[in-house]
Design a protein around this motif. Structure first.
Motif, PDB file in Angstrom:
ATOM      1  N   LEU A  37       6.187  25.963   0.868  1.00 17.63           N
ATOM      2  CA  LEU A  37       7.784  25.381   1.139  1.00 17.63           C
ATOM      3  C   LEU A  37       8.128  24.510   0.102  1.00 17.63           C
ATOM      4  O   LEU A  37       9.095  24.618  -0.690  1.00 17.63           O
ATOM      5  N   HIS A  38       7.487  23.377   0.260  1.00 17.42           N
ATOM      6  CA  HIS A  38       7.923  22.227  -0.852  1.00 17.42           C
ATOM      7  C   HIS A  38       7.234  22.870  -2.191  1.00 17.42           C
ATOM      8  O   HIS A  38       8.231  22.516  -3.197  1.00 17.42           O
ATOM      9  N   ARG A  39       6.424  23.383  -2.276  1.00 12.87           N
ATOM     10  CA  ARG A  39       6.086  23.631  -3.607  1.00 12.87           C
ATOM     11  C   ARG A  39       7.122  24.625  -4.216  1.00 12.87           C
ATOM     12  O   ARG A  39       7.462  24.679  -5.558  1.00 12.87           O
ATOM     13  N   ASP A  43      13.475  21.256   4.610  1.00 18.38           N
ATOM     14  CA  ASP A  43      13.075  20.294   3.642  1.00 18.38           C
ATOM     15  C   ASP A  43      14.072  20.196   2.668  1.00 18.38           C
ATOM     16  O   ASP A  43      15.048  21.274   2.601  1.00 18.38           O
ATOM     17  N   ASN A  44      14.001  19.276   1.774  1.00 16.56           N
ATOM     18  CA  ASN A  44      15.112  18.959   0.821  1.00 16.56           C
ATOM     19  C   ASN A  44      14.601  18.446  -0.430  1.00 16.56           C
ATOM     20  O   ASN A  44      13.889  17.440  -0.290  1.00 16.56           O
ATOM     21  N   GLY A  85       2.177  18.072   0.616  1.00 16.92           N
ATOM     22  CA  GLY A  85       3.521  18.179   0.070  1.00 16.92           C
ATOM     23  C   GLY A  85       4.369  18.508   1.595  1.00 16.92           C
ATOM     24  O   GLY A  85       5.384  18.454   1.380  1.00 16.92           O
ATOM     25  N   LEU A  86       3.750  18.972   2.681  1.00 17.54           N
ATOM     26  CA  LEU A  86       4.546  19.156   3.524  1.00 17.54           C
ATOM     27  C   LEU A  86       5.179  17.847   4.153  1.00 17.54           C
ATOM     28  O   LEU A  86       4.777  16.783   4.386  1.00 17.54           O
ATOM     29  N   GLY A 139       5.529  34.498   3.383  1.00 19.47           N
ATOM     30  CA  GLY A 139       5.279  34.516   4.866  1.00 19.47           C
ATOM     31  C   GLY A 139       6.243  33.768   5.801  1.00 19.47           C
ATOM     32  O   GLY A 139       5.981  33.852   6.791  1.00 19.47           O
ATOM     33  N   PHE A 140       7.166  33.227   4.953  1.00 18.53           N
ATOM     34  CA  PHE A 140       8.341  32.659   5.641  1.00 18.53           C
ATOM     35  C   PHE A 140       9.422  33.419   6.233  1.00 18.53           C
ATOM     36  O   PHE A 140       9.700  34.434   5.471  1.00 18.53           O
TER      37      PHE A 140
END
Length: 280
Positions: free
Chosen positions: A208-210, A276-277, A187-188, A238-239
């Motif tokens: 992030l995408h999830r 991402d978007n 998914g990245l 963790g971001f």
């Protein structure tokens, strides 16, 4: 597919002469602007361009004016020979690879000022001069190459909106086409900057995408609450979050009825900034 290395133009006169030759044959020309370090996402851009034109020019130029003082322009990955092999495999006809002095000759004093979707508190909040650099270099590429169409990835969605607005406002005779984000199996979103991720960071990055998908699924209830929950989840994963925002897809203003929405995010893992978007 082809193994023939694309022709490389280094000067404005060279690329204009090549495009003029195609025009004389009645052929339609597409441009795919890149900063090199090509990956499968760029290959998709070339394939998209091929569906809209007879000849494809890929520009490779690491643009110094879109880097902030805190970003290391010299450290951006440069893989020109590998890029040529990648483009040979997808039969791109030409590469335009100008020098910095060609694009910004001594005494150059003109830039493109952008507002609208370039000033909506997303990428521009942390990179205030970025889109002026992007708009200036894209405007120059459009006037130098004079393509019929130009293809940009939707991963940089704000950039795509800025370029569409600039192209319309300056009456540039180029059709701007967005190409869907290509993702890794987990998914990245594919990006040249993913090479900066450590193994541990690379393992965390798909979250992030999830989380974007989870937020999108929850928007049917209370959108503000869903976005707030998503921000907390990104931090917990963790971001270091820059933003997670729900915006109107056309001008990146506040969401409104009757206009498609876009969920956009930017966050850091270590020293690597990921964006991402997704459409919602």
């Amino acid at each position: 597919m082809s193994d023939e290395t694309p022709a490389v133009a280094r000067t404005i006169d060279e690329i204009r002469a090549r495009v003029a030759g195609w025009r004389a044959e009645g052929l339609k020309v597409a441009l795919v602007p890149t900063m090199g370090a090509l990956h499968a996402g760029h290959v998709l851009l070339v394939e998209t361009a091929r569906r809209h034109a007879d000849r494809v020019v890929v520009s490779i130029f690491v643009n110094p004016t879109q880097f902030a003082p805190t970003e290391d322009f010299t450290a951006y990955p440069r893989t020109f020979e590998a890029d040529l092999r990648t483009l040979a495999a997808v039969a791109a006809e030409a590469v335009y690879a100008p020098a910095v002095a060609t694009m910004y000759p001594p005494g150059a004093a003109t830039t493109v000022k952008v507002e609208g979707p370039a000033a909506v508190g997303l990428e521009d909040a942390s990179r205030p001069f970025h889109f002026a650099g992007v708009a200036t270099i894209v405007a120059k590429l459009f006037t130098q190459v004079a393509p019929d169409v130009a293809v940009f990835g939707e991963k940089d969605f704000q950039q795509l909106a800025v370029i569409r607005r600039m192209t319309a406002d300056l009456d540039l005779a180029v059709e701007v086409i967005g190409s869907p984000t290509l993702r890794e199996a987990d998914g990245l979103a594919m990006s040249s900057r993913n090479v900066y991720l450590s193994p541990d960071e690379r393992a965390k990055a798909p979250a992030l995408h999830r989380i974007l998908q989870e937020v999108a699924a929850a928007l049917g209830g209370d959108p503000a609450a869903a976005v707030a929950k998503g921000r907390a989840a990104i931090a917990a994963a963790g971001f270091d979050l820059d933003y997670l925002e729900l915006r109107a897809a056309d001008d990146l203003g506040e969401p409104r009825p009757g206009v498609p929405w876009r969920l956009l995010v930017a966050a850091r893992l270590g020293q690597t900034r990921l964006i991402d978007n997704i459409a919602v």
